[in-house]
Write an enzyme that holds these catalytic residues in place. Sequence first.
Site, PDB file in Angstrom:
ATOM      1  N   GLU A   1      -2.920   5.706   0.543  1.00 29.51           N
ATOM      2  CA  GLU A   1      -2.714   4.233   0.437  1.00 29.51           C
ATOM      3  C   GLU A   1      -0.848   3.768   1.405  1.00 29.51           C
ATOM      4  O   GLU A   1      -1.002   2.849   1.832  1.00 29.51           O
ATOM      5  CB  GLU A   1      -2.082   3.644  -0.492  1.00 29.51           C
ATOM      6  CG  GLU A   1      -1.130   3.857  -1.438  1.00 29.51           C
ATOM      7  CD  GLU A   1      -0.426   3.427  -3.012  1.00 29.51           C
ATOM      8  OE1 GLU A   1      -1.314   2.368  -2.881  1.00 29.51           O
ATOM      9  OE2 GLU A   1      -0.288   3.654  -2.917  1.00 29.51           O
TER      10      GLU A   1
ATOM     11  N   ASN B   1      -2.727   0.092  -4.681  1.00 27.78           N
ATOM     12  CA  ASN B   1      -2.422  -0.975  -4.698  1.00 27.78           C
ATOM     13  C   ASN B   1      -1.453  -1.181  -3.088  1.00 27.78           C
ATOM     14  O   ASN B   1      -1.966  -2.453  -2.867  1.00 27.78           O
ATOM     15  CB  ASN B   1      -1.290  -1.143  -5.477  1.00 27.78           C
ATOM     16  CG  ASN B   1      -0.326  -0.405  -5.365  1.00 27.78           C
ATOM     17  OD1 ASN B   1      -0.398   1.234  -5.359  1.00 27.78           O
ATOM     18  ND2 ASN B   1       0.807  -0.590  -4.915  1.00 27.78           N
ATOM     19  N   HIS B   2      -1.856  -0.571  -1.596  1.00 19.91           N
ATOM     20  CA  HIS B   2      -1.309  -0.916  -1.425  1.00 19.91           C
ATOM     21  C   HIS B   2      -2.151  -1.143  -0.122  1.00 19.91           C
ATOM     22  O   HIS B   2      -2.310  -0.994   1.214  1.00 19.91           O
ATOM     23  CB  HIS B   2      -0.308   0.077  -0.404  1.00 19.91           C
ATOM     24  CG  HIS B   2       1.493  -0.205  -1.076  1.00 19.91           C
ATOM     25  ND1 HIS B   2       1.879  -1.097  -0.500  1.00 19.91           N
ATOM     26  CD2 HIS B   2       1.915   0.542  -1.938  1.00 19.91           C
ATOM     27  CE1 HIS B   2       3.120  -0.850  -1.490  1.00 19.91           C
ATOM     28  NE2 HIS B   2       3.127   0.209  -2.116  1.00 19.91           N
TER      29      HIS B   2
ATOM     30  N   HIS C   1       4.416   9.112  -6.952  1.00 22.20           N
ATOM     31  CA  HIS C   1       4.612   9.345  -5.169  1.00 22.20           C
ATOM     32  C   HIS C   1       6.058  10.782  -5.723  1.00 22.20           C
ATOM     33  O   HIS C   1       6.468  11.611  -5.414  1.00 22.20           O
ATOM     34  CB  HIS C   1       5.797   9.102  -5.019  1.00 22.20           C
ATOM     35  CG  HIS C   1       4.709   7.455  -4.435  1.00 22.20           C
ATOM     36  ND1 HIS C   1       5.680   6.830  -2.891  1.00 22.20           N
ATOM     37  CD2 HIS C   1       4.185   7.656  -4.155  1.00 22.20           C
ATOM     38  CE1 HIS C   1       4.364   6.537  -1.995  1.00 22.20           C
ATOM     39  NE2 HIS C   1       3.712   5.969  -3.151  1.00 22.20           N
TER      40      HIS C   1
HETATM   41 FE   FE2 Z   1       1.465   5.509  -3.086  1.00 19.67          FE
HETATM   42 FE   FE2 Z   2       0.796   2.912  -5.372  1.00 13.60          FE
END
Ligand code: FE2
Ligand code: FE2
Length: 265
Positions: free
Chosen positions: A43, A71-72, A182
């Site tokens: 992503e 989500n990206h 992350h």
């Molecule tokens: Fe990410």
């Molecule tokens: Fe994410």
Amino acid sequence: MSERVKILVIGDIIGKAGRRALTEHLPALIDLHQIDFVVANGENLAHGFGLNERVAEEMFALGVHVLTNGNHCWDQREFLELVDEDDRYVRPMNFTEYAPGRGWTVQETGMGHKIAVINLIGQTFMGPWDCPFAAVDRAMDEIPDDVSAILVDMHAEATSEKMGMGWHMDGRASFVYGTHTHIPTCDEIIHASGTAYQSDIGMTGSYQSIIGMKVEGALYRMVRRLPQRFEAVERGGSIFATMVSINPDTRMATSIERIHIPPAQ
Ligand SMILES: [Fe+2]
Ligand SMILES: [Fe+2]
């Protein structure tokens, strides 16, 4: 057929720093650990925001079999078509019914083992997505019986929600792992009924950053509460990844081990 399938899971790959680190190390890692199958979260591949064909193909050429998302997902417009055309991509199964692409895929290892990969997105602090627990149950009903392993990328913010998914899938999936924060967690475990679990694999990218983004811009937004561009750090990438060994007859995990390759000095 060998008596185990060895899988390498890479978390969110952040822009050029992440791609460079993998270009340098991934083929050797696959060789060294005799990895049969590689899955990574894509992503953030394109400068931190989504992915396109060019950067995805770089990863496939290095030995990645499947790219998951989060989500990206739609940050790069071309991905809306790409995800429909190529079954090496998955996007969260619990996106709305209008989302293109698929929530799970099955790809083969060089030895002929079929590996299922399911992608989910959390609900806590993540947006109004459908229930990931109902979605994963639906995926399990749809996935063919002849797969040798089932991997679940639970792209989520809250560790509790990810741990919930780990237990929900215990005895059914081979490995349930988190992406999105992350930051790697050191809670890798094999649950009572044989499912491996880790709350977050951690990013492959620069840790001289704020979750992969240049410190200056990210900190400006935090301190001043004023708009500023996020820019991915391009150099100094670390690899964080996790290896799991799976018994293809039971689909359950027999070992789990984290890997860290620090940036070149
Ligand atoms: Fe990410
Ligand atoms: Fe994410």
